[in-house]
Design a protein around this motif. Structure first.
Motif, short mmCIF file in Angstrom:
data_model
loop_
_atom_site.label_atom_id
_atom_site.label_comp_id
_atom_site.label_asym_id
_atom_site.label_seq_id
_atom_site.Cartn_x
_atom_site.Cartn_y
_atom_site.Cartn_z
N TYR A 99 93.96 -0.27 42.69
CA TYR A 99 93.24 0.07 43.91
C TYR A 99 94.13 0.95 44.77
CZ TYR A 99 96.05 -3.71 45.97
OH TYR A 99 97.07 -4.50 46.38
N SER A 100 93.57 1.56 45.78
CA SER A 100 94.30 2.43 46.69
C SER A 100 94.76 1.65 47.91
CB SER A 100 93.40 3.58 47.17
OG SER A 100 92.93 4.34 46.09
N GLN A 101 95.81 2.15 48.58
CA GLN A 101 96.21 1.56 49.86
C GLN A 101 95.04 1.63 50.83
OE1 GLN A 101 99.44 4.12 50.94
NE2 GLN A 101 101.00 2.72 50.15
N GLY A 102 94.28 2.67 50.70
CA GLY A 102 93.11 2.87 51.52
C GLY A 102 92.37 4.10 51.03
N THR A 103 91.19 4.32 51.58
CA THR A 103 90.42 5.51 51.24
C THR A 103 89.74 6.04 52.50
OG1 THR A 103 88.45 4.21 50.69
CG2 THR A 103 89.91 4.79 48.86
N TYR A 118 88.65 10.16 49.49
CA TYR A 118 90.05 10.47 49.24
C TYR A 118 90.89 9.21 49.35
CZ TYR A 118 88.52 15.24 50.09
OH TYR A 118 87.85 16.43 50.03
N SER A 119 91.95 9.12 48.55
CA SER A 119 92.89 8.00 48.62
C SER A 119 93.90 8.23 49.73
CB SER A 119 93.66 7.85 47.31
OG SER A 119 92.82 7.38 46.31
N ILE A 120 94.34 7.14 50.33
CA ILE A 120 95.44 7.18 51.30
C ILE A 120 96.68 6.66 50.58
CG2 ILE A 120 96.33 6.28 53.48
CD1 ILE A 120 93.40 5.79 54.31
N ASN A 121 97.74 7.44 50.62
CA ASN A 121 99.03 7.05 50.04
C ASN A 121 100.09 7.27 51.10
OD1 ASN A 121 98.20 6.43 47.25
ND2 ASN A 121 97.59 8.58 47.27
N ALA A 122 100.35 6.25 51.89
CA ALA A 122 101.24 6.38 53.05
C ALA A 122 102.66 5.94 52.72
CB ALA A 122 100.70 5.54 54.20
N GLN A 123 103.62 6.77 53.10
CA GLN A 123 105.02 6.37 53.04
C GLN A 123 105.22 5.24 54.04
OE1 GLN A 123 107.50 7.63 51.10
NE2 GLN A 123 106.02 8.93 50.07
N GLY A 124 106.01 4.25 53.69
CA GLY A 124 106.26 3.15 54.62
C GLY A 124 105.33 1.97 54.43
N ALA A 125 104.34 2.12 53.55
CA ALA A 125 103.46 1.00 53.22
C ALA A 125 103.67 0.67 51.75
CB ALA A 125 102.00 1.37 53.47
N GLY A 169 84.13 10.59 54.47
CA GLY A 169 83.61 11.21 55.68
C GLY A 169 84.48 10.84 56.87
N ARG A 170 83.87 10.32 57.92
CA ARG A 170 84.62 9.93 59.13
C ARG A 170 85.17 8.51 59.04
NH1 ARG A 170 81.23 10.20 64.02
NH2 ARG A 170 83.22 9.82 65.03
N LEU A 171 84.84 7.79 57.98
CA LEU A 171 85.28 6.40 57.86
C LEU A 171 86.60 6.29 57.11
CD1 LEU A 171 81.90 4.64 57.04
CD2 LEU A 171 83.06 4.81 59.26
N VAL A 172 87.42 5.34 57.54
CA VAL A 172 88.71 5.05 56.91
C VAL A 172 88.69 3.57 56.53
CG1 VAL A 172 91.21 4.98 57.20
CG2 VAL A 172 89.87 6.79 58.31
N PHE A 173 88.98 3.28 55.28
CA PHE A 173 88.99 1.91 54.78
C PHE A 173 90.41 1.56 54.36
CE2 PHE A 173 84.91 3.83 53.98
CZ PHE A 173 84.00 2.88 54.39
N ALA A 174 91.03 0.62 55.06
CA ALA A 174 92.36 0.15 54.69
C ALA A 174 92.20 -1.09 53.81
CB ALA A 174 93.19 -0.18 55.92
N LYS A 226 97.82 6.00 60.53
CA LYS A 226 98.55 7.19 60.99
C LYS A 226 98.51 8.29 59.94
CE LYS A 226 102.96 8.69 62.84
NZ LYS A 226 104.34 8.34 63.15
N GLU A 227 98.49 7.93 58.69
CA GLU A 227 98.44 8.90 57.59
C GLU A 227 97.19 9.78 57.68
OE1 GLU A 227 100.01 10.69 54.13
OE2 GLU A 227 100.95 9.26 55.50
N VAL A 228 96.14 9.27 58.30
CA VAL A 228 94.89 10.03 58.44
C VAL A 228 94.58 10.29 59.92
CG1 VAL A 228 93.91 9.36 56.23
CG2 VAL A 228 93.50 7.92 58.23
N ASP A 229 95.64 10.34 60.74
CA ASP A 229 95.53 10.68 62.16
C ASP A 229 94.64 9.72 62.95
OD1 ASP A 229 97.25 12.91 61.91
OD2 ASP A 229 95.58 14.12 61.17
N CYS A 230 94.73 8.44 62.64
CA CYS A 230 94.02 7.40 63.39
C CYS A 230 95.02 6.41 63.98
CB CYS A 230 93.05 6.64 62.48
SG CYS A 230 91.61 7.60 61.97
#
Length: 126
Positions: free
Chosen positions: A17-21, A3-10, A24-29, A64-68
């Motif tokens: 490319y995505s801000q992050g993805t 899933y893509s991360i699309n955070a307000q404030g970034a 599973g349990r991994l988060v890539f910024a 924070k967008e993905v509760d980390c």
């Protein structure tokens, strides 16, 4: 599933490319530049310490967008346009990433977008 991360404030990504993805349990910024909160086309004012603070602030927003939090970061890669900035960057980094600190690679580069002094990406585990 990814899933893509699309955070307000970034800042939005400068390219295809995505801000992050998440996977599973991994988060890539994605690599974060010290972009000003007031103008997405400019860097924050100041030197390496101010730019390092801003980059880590942006990583926090994405996490924070993905509760980390920064405590969930397992690995970082830091790109410096001058390795002479290592000590000053480390002062900020050590204060913001608590023990146990993430694994880390520091890479000296010839140039970063917008003339930034630093760029940083990370992998976190939730």
């Amino acid at each position: 599933m990814k899933y893509s991360i699309n955070a307000q404030g970034a800042p939005e990504a400068f390219g295809p490319y995505s801000q992050g993805t998440t996977a599973g349990r991994l988060v890539f910024a994605s690599g974060q530049l010290p972009i000003s909160a007031d103008d997405n086309c400019r860097l924050v004012k100041g030197g390496i310490k101010e730019q390092t603070e801003r980059v880590i602030d942006l990583i926090e927003v994405l996490l924070k967008e993905v509760d980390c939090t920064l405590a969930d970061v397992a690995q970082t890669t830091v790109y410096l346009s001058s390795l002479d900035d290592m000590d000053a960057m480390n002062e900020v980094y050590a204060r913001r990433f608590t023990t146990p600190a993430p694994a880390r690679a520091v890479v000296g580069v010839n140039e970063l977008p917008l003339g930034a002094l630093i760029e940083m990406d990370c992998v976190a585990c939730r």
